[in-house]
Write a protein that holds these residues in place. Sequence first.
Motif, mmCIF file in Angstrom:
data_model
loop_
_atom_site.group_PDB
_atom_site.id
_atom_site.type_symbol
_atom_site.label_atom_id
_atom_site.label_comp_id
_atom_site.label_asym_id
_atom_site.label_seq_id
_atom_site.Cartn_x
_atom_site.Cartn_y
_atom_site.Cartn_z
ATOM 1 N N SER A 129 0.828 -1.209 0.000
ATOM 2 C CA SER A 129 0.000 0.000 0.000
ATOM 3 C C SER A 129 0.862 1.258 0.000
ATOM 4 C CB SER A 129 -0.929 0.002 1.213
ATOM 5 O OG SER A 129 -1.833 -1.073 1.145
ATOM 6 N N LEU A 130 1.940 1.245 0.773
ATOM 7 C CA LEU A 130 2.854 2.391 0.769
ATOM 8 C C LEU A 130 3.516 2.556 -0.592
ATOM 9 C CD1 LEU A 130 4.530 2.071 4.280
ATOM 10 C CD2 LEU A 130 2.922 3.826 3.512
ATOM 11 N N PHE A 131 3.882 1.446 -1.233
ATOM 12 C CA PHE A 131 4.473 1.496 -2.562
ATOM 13 C C PHE A 131 3.476 2.061 -3.574
ATOM 14 C CE2 PHE A 131 5.720 -0.508 -6.620
ATOM 15 C CZ PHE A 131 7.003 0.014 -6.717
ATOM 16 N N THR A 132 2.229 1.636 -3.473
ATOM 17 C CA THR A 132 1.179 2.143 -4.364
ATOM 18 C C THR A 132 0.984 3.642 -4.166
ATOM 19 O OG1 THR A 132 0.064 0.009 -4.349
ATOM 20 C CG2 THR A 132 -1.257 1.907 -4.993
ATOM 21 N N ALA A 133 0.971 4.092 -2.918
ATOM 22 C CA ALA A 133 0.821 5.520 -2.639
ATOM 23 C C ALA A 133 2.022 6.303 -3.166
ATOM 24 C CB ALA A 133 0.652 5.745 -1.140
ATOM 25 N N ALA A 134 3.209 5.741 -3.037
ATOM 26 C CA ALA A 134 4.412 6.413 -3.552
ATOM 27 C C ALA A 134 4.366 6.535 -5.067
ATOM 28 C CB ALA A 134 5.664 5.657 -3.116
ATOM 29 N N LEU A 135 3.926 5.489 -5.754
ATOM 30 C CA LEU A 135 3.804 5.558 -7.215
ATOM 31 C C LEU A 135 2.754 6.586 -7.638
ATOM 32 C CD1 LEU A 135 4.156 1.854 -8.374
ATOM 33 C CD2 LEU A 135 5.807 3.706 -8.583
ATOM 34 N N ALA A 136 1.681 6.684 -6.881
ATOM 35 C CA ALA A 136 0.675 7.707 -7.175
ATOM 36 C C ALA A 136 1.275 9.103 -7.023
ATOM 37 C CB ALA A 136 -0.535 7.533 -6.263
ATOM 38 N N ALA A 137 2.093 9.296 -5.987
ATOM 39 C CA ALA A 137 2.746 10.594 -5.786
ATOM 40 C C ALA A 137 3.711 10.906 -6.926
ATOM 41 C CB ALA A 137 3.472 10.599 -4.442
ATOM 42 N N VAL A 138 4.438 9.891 -7.403
ATOM 43 C CA VAL A 138 5.357 10.092 -8.533
ATOM 44 C C VAL A 138 4.574 10.496 -9.777
ATOM 45 C CG1 VAL A 138 6.922 8.893 -10.117
ATOM 46 C CG2 VAL A 138 7.175 8.596 -7.663
ATOM 47 N N LEU A 139 3.454 9.841 -10.020
ATOM 48 C CA LEU A 139 2.642 10.180 -11.193
ATOM 49 C C LEU A 139 2.131 11.619 -11.103
ATOM 50 C CD1 LEU A 139 1.278 9.409 -13.831
ATOM 51 C CD2 LEU A 139 -0.574 8.402 -12.502
ATOM 52 N N ILE A 140 1.669 12.013 -9.939
ATOM 53 C CA ILE A 140 1.194 13.394 -9.763
ATOM 54 C C ILE A 140 2.338 14.377 -10.001
ATOM 55 C CG2 ILE A 140 0.292 15.043 -8.070
ATOM 56 C CD1 ILE A 140 -1.204 12.572 -6.844
ATOM 57 N N TRP A 141 3.511 14.056 -9.471
ATOM 58 C CA TRP A 141 4.654 14.943 -9.686
ATOM 59 C C TRP A 141 5.004 15.025 -11.171
ATOM 60 C CZ3 TRP A 141 9.560 14.184 -11.658
ATOM 61 C CH2 TRP A 141 10.407 15.296 -11.572
ATOM 62 N N LEU A 142 4.989 13.872 -11.876
ATOM 63 C CA LEU A 142 5.320 13.889 -13.307
ATOM 64 C C LEU A 142 4.342 14.755 -14.091
ATOM 65 C CD1 LEU A 142 6.219 10.152 -13.958
ATOM 66 C CD2 LEU A 142 7.780 12.102 -14.081
ATOM 67 N N LEU A 143 3.092 14.760 -13.688
ATOM 68 C CA LEU A 143 2.079 15.533 -14.406
ATOM 69 C C LEU A 143 2.118 17.025 -14.087
ATOM 70 C CD1 LEU A 143 -0.969 13.129 -14.069
ATOM 71 C CD2 LEU A 143 0.264 13.681 -16.168
ATOM 72 N N TYR A 144 2.459 17.373 -12.847
ATOM 73 C CA TYR A 144 2.327 18.764 -12.426
ATOM 74 C C TYR A 144 3.618 19.424 -11.943
ATOM 75 C CZ TYR A 144 -2.652 18.037 -12.796
ATOM 76 O OH TYR A 144 -3.903 17.769 -13.275
ATOM 77 N N GLY A 145 4.670 18.660 -11.673
ATOM 78 C CA GLY A 145 5.883 19.222 -11.109
ATOM 79 C C GLY A 145 6.864 19.813 -12.086
ATOM 80 N N PRO A 146 7.351 19.039 -13.046
ATOM 81 C CA PRO A 146 8.411 19.540 -13.924
ATOM 82 C C PRO A 146 7.957 20.711 -14.795
ATOM 83 C CG PRO A 146 8.249 17.157 -14.054
ATOM 84 C CD PRO A 146 7.069 17.637 -13.290
ATOM 85 N N ARG A 147 8.876 21.611 -15.029
ATOM 86 C CA ARG A 147 8.575 22.784 -15.855
ATOM 87 C C ARG A 147 8.165 22.384 -17.274
ATOM 88 N NH1 ARG A 147 12.000 28.150 -15.817
ATOM 89 N NH2 ARG A 147 11.567 27.676 -13.664
ATOM 90 N N ALA A 148 8.773 21.323 -17.801
ATOM 91 C CA ALA A 148 8.444 20.879 -19.169
ATOM 92 C C ALA A 148 6.976 20.479 -19.268
ATOM 93 C CB ALA A 148 9.337 19.713 -19.576
ATOM 94 N N ALA A 149 6.459 19.804 -18.261
ATOM 95 C CA ALA A 149 5.045 19.408 -18.269
ATOM 96 C C ALA A 149 4.148 20.626 -18.155
ATOM 97 C CB ALA A 149 4.766 18.419 -17.148
ATOM 98 N N GLN A 150 4.509 21.557 -17.284
ATOM 99 C CA GLN A 150 3.713 22.769 -17.116
ATOM 100 C C GLN A 150 3.659 23.576 -18.410
ATOM 101 O OE1 GLN A 150 5.409 24.832 -13.780
ATOM 102 N NE2 GLN A 150 4.944 23.169 -12.355
ATOM 103 N N GLU A 151 4.806 23.726 -19.066
ATOM 104 C CA GLU A 151 4.845 24.491 -20.315
ATOM 105 C C GLU A 151 4.094 23.771 -21.437
ATOM 106 O OE1 GLU A 151 9.005 25.022 -20.981
ATOM 107 O OE2 GLU A 151 9.178 26.591 -19.443
ATOM 108 N N TYR A 152 4.195 22.444 -21.486
ATOM 109 C CA TYR A 152 3.530 21.678 -22.523
ATOM 110 C C TYR A 152 2.018 21.828 -22.426
ATOM 111 C CZ TYR A 152 2.022 17.711 -25.347
ATOM 112 O OH TYR A 152 1.413 16.909 -26.274
ATOM 113 N N PHE A 153 1.483 21.721 -21.220
ATOM 114 C CA PHE A 153 0.032 21.824 -21.079
ATOM 115 C C PHE A 153 -0.448 23.265 -21.089
ATOM 116 C CE2 PHE A 153 0.672 17.493 -19.499
ATOM 117 C CZ PHE A 153 -0.231 16.856 -20.331
ATOM 118 N N ALA A 154 0.438 24.211 -20.865
ATOM 119 C CA ALA A 154 0.054 25.611 -20.986
ATOM 120 C C ALA A 154 -0.169 25.997 -22.435
ATOM 121 C CB ALA A 154 1.123 26.507 -20.361
ATOM 122 N N THR A 155 0.553 25.314 -23.363
ATOM 123 C CA THR A 155 0.417 25.636 -24.786
ATOM 124 C C THR A 155 -0.452 24.636 -25.524
ATOM 125 O OG1 THR A 155 2.401 24.370 -25.347
ATOM 126 C CG2 THR A 155 2.685 26.718 -24.855
ATOM 127 N N ALA A 156 -0.817 23.536 -24.865
ATOM 128 C CA ALA A 156 -1.607 22.488 -25.555
ATOM 129 C C ALA A 156 -3.021 22.928 -25.792
ATOM 130 C CB ALA A 156 -1.582 21.200 -24.732
#
Length: 126
Positions: free
Chosen positions: A99-126
């Motif tokens: 369960s902790l591993f599953t929660a950690a993977l969910a946190a990684v996915l959220i970070w990949l979608l909203y954390g990196p500048r590349a993702a933020q810029e990509y969805f800002a122009t999409a």
Amino acid sequence: MEGTRQELPFVVMLASLFGFAKAAFLGFMGIIGLVSWDDVTEPWGIGALVLAALFAIASYALLRGSRVARMVLGALAVAGGVIALIYVFVGPTSAILPSLFTAALAAVLIWLLYGPRAAQEYFATA
């Protein structure tokens, strides 16, 4: 004159691959749930298959630059992470680490979608 489309960033592609992996896992678990329908006290196979379909559709749309898909995958990851954390406390002791591993993977996915500048810029122009 057509606007130029920004190239898909690696972090968005990785988030989509996480979503496809989650869809495959949930689909497999859903099939197991359907096969063992008569042997379990709480049938959960259909729910797992529905979640697998949502993850697969949202992951595919994410590759196409959909902001809605980003929100859906983020919401599914938040829900899955919260449920996993709850299960740490209410589930059997053998389920704590998974369960902790599953929660950690969910946190990684959220970070990949909203954390990196590349993702933020990509969805800002999409």
